[in-house]
Design a protein around this motif. Sequence first.
Motif, PDB file in Angstrom:
ATOM      1  N   THR A   1      50.132  38.431  46.127  1.00 63.42           N
ATOM      2  CA  THR A   1      49.999  39.886  46.279  1.00 63.42           C
ATOM      3  C   THR A   1      51.220  40.460  46.983  1.00 63.42           C
ATOM      4  O   THR A   1      51.612  41.595  46.728  1.00 63.42           O
ATOM      5  CB  THR A   1      48.734  40.225  47.075  1.00 63.42           C
ATOM      6  OG1 THR A   1      48.755  39.534  48.338  1.00 63.42           O
ATOM      7  CG2 THR A   1      47.479  39.788  46.323  1.00 63.42           C
TER       8      THR A   1
ATOM      9  N   TYR B   1      53.774  41.001  44.393  1.00 70.70           N
ATOM     10  CA  TYR B   1      53.508  42.214  43.619  1.00 70.70           C
ATOM     11  C   TYR B   1      54.049  43.442  44.355  1.00 70.70           C
ATOM     12  O   TYR B   1      54.658  44.327  43.751  1.00 70.70           O
ATOM     13  CB  TYR B   1      52.003  42.357  43.393  1.00 70.70           C
ATOM     14  CG  TYR B   1      51.618  43.562  42.586  1.00 70.70           C
ATOM     15  CD1 TYR B   1      51.713  43.568  41.198  1.00 70.70           C
ATOM     16  CD2 TYR B   1      51.158  44.723  43.211  1.00 70.70           C
ATOM     17  CE1 TYR B   1      51.353  44.685  40.454  1.00 70.70           C
ATOM     18  CE2 TYR B   1      50.806  45.834  42.488  1.00 70.70           C
ATOM     19  CZ  TYR B   1      50.905  45.816  41.103  1.00 70.70           C
ATOM     20  OH  TYR B   1      50.568  46.936  40.376  1.00 70.70           O
ATOM     21  N   SER B   2      53.847  43.481  45.692  1.00 69.50           N
ATOM     22  CA  SER B   2      54.368  44.597  46.482  1.00 69.50           C
ATOM     23  C   SER B   2      55.887  44.601  46.482  1.00 69.50           C
ATOM     24  O   SER B   2      56.514  45.672  46.461  1.00 69.50           O
ATOM     25  CB  SER B   2      53.841  44.505  47.923  1.00 69.50           C
ATOM     26  OG  SER B   2      52.430  44.581  47.950  1.00 69.50           O
TER      27      SER B   2
ATOM     28  N   CYS C   1      52.364  37.669  39.367  1.00 68.68           N
ATOM     29  CA  CYS C   1      52.088  38.638  40.436  1.00 68.68           C
ATOM     30  C   CYS C   1      50.957  39.577  40.038  1.00 68.68           C
ATOM     31  O   CYS C   1      50.115  39.938  40.872  1.00 68.68           O
ATOM     32  CB  CYS C   1      53.346  39.426  40.779  1.00 68.68           C
ATOM     33  SG  CYS C   1      54.587  38.459  41.681  1.00 68.68           S
TER      34      CYS C   1
ATOM     35  N   ILE D   1      47.292  40.094  42.060  1.00 73.46           N
ATOM     36  CA  ILE D   1      46.726  41.359  42.528  1.00 73.46           C
ATOM     37  C   ILE D   1      45.397  41.635  41.845  1.00 73.46           C
ATOM     38  O   ILE D   1      44.466  42.188  42.444  1.00 73.46           O
ATOM     39  CB  ILE D   1      47.732  42.524  42.299  1.00 73.46           C
ATOM     40  CG1 ILE D   1      47.336  43.737  43.170  1.00 73.46           C
ATOM     41  CG2 ILE D   1      47.815  42.925  40.849  1.00 73.46           C
ATOM     42  CD1 ILE D   1      47.518  43.512  44.643  1.00 73.46           C
TER      43      ILE D   1
ATOM     44  N   GLN E   1      42.737  39.597  43.588  1.00 71.65           N
ATOM     45  CA  GLN E   1      42.347  40.231  44.849  1.00 71.65           C
ATOM     46  C   GLN E   1      41.390  41.399  44.590  1.00 71.65           C
ATOM     47  O   GLN E   1      40.414  41.588  45.316  1.00 71.65           O
ATOM     48  CB  GLN E   1      43.591  40.722  45.589  1.00 71.65           C
ATOM     49  CG  GLN E   1      43.284  41.331  46.948  1.00 71.65           C
ATOM     50  CD  GLN E   1      44.508  41.945  47.594  1.00 71.65           C
ATOM     51  OE1 GLN E   1      44.999  42.985  47.170  1.00 71.65           O
ATOM     52  NE2 GLN E   1      45.033  41.287  48.625  1.00 71.65           N
ATOM     53  N   THR E   2      41.674  42.166  43.541  1.00 70.81           N
ATOM     54  CA  THR E   2      40.803  43.298  43.214  1.00 70.81           C
ATOM     55  C   THR E   2      39.418  42.822  42.816  1.00 70.81           C
ATOM     56  O   THR E   2      38.403  43.395  43.229  1.00 70.81           O
ATOM     57  CB  THR E   2      41.428  44.119  42.071  1.00 70.81           C
ATOM     58  OG1 THR E   2      42.726  44.582  42.477  1.00 70.81           O
ATOM     59  CG2 THR E   2      40.552  45.314  41.728  1.00 70.81           C
TER      60      THR E   2
END
Length: 204
Positions: A86, A89-90, A103, A107, A110-111
């Motif tokens: 994550t 991804y940021s 990436c 994310i 995580q969602t």
Amino acid sequence: MKVTAPALSLPQLSVACPSCGAAAGRLCTSHGGTRIRRSNVHQPRTAAWTALQKEKIQARVAHVDPAAARTALAKLPPDTIEHGTTRGYSQHRTRGVPSCQPCRDAINAQTRKREAAREGASEAQKRWNRGHVGTPTAPAPVPTGRDCTVAGCGELASTPRPAARMVRVAVPGSREPARWYCPGPCRMYGEALAEVRAIGDRRG
């Protein structure tokens, strides 16, 4: 005294600066090279670094000869993005680089985890607590109002004050009559009770 230079950790240092001419790995300078930029780099250097990263991404996805691709990638600066996380991804978003599939998978996972945690939440919890649920810590029992062990706490105010520190609580328009309460939690309890019992009258 040790002088720190946060800019040394910036990935943009992997390319030369078109603005001040600083070589790769060297800090940018200002005022004709008399002042070192210790905290940041020139914007053209960031743009040059971003362009190289885009070329690197394009080289990865292009259907070219593997040997030719390896040769091209070897000439590009090292990739500092933490792919498959994550955080990676940021980093893609912060640096303006299109996010890679690992990436995006991180994310998305995580969602999905957060959504799974929301399944047991009520609609009110989803609105006010972002769906986070759990077992709350039981508050310590505090005697208030009519449950108070102090003699006279909660008695009607039509009687004399039971004790010197008792407080008279009354709310205009409330169905709850005026009462005597101990100062502190008992008084707050009485005020809240009287205010709640005034709501119905105001609406009706």
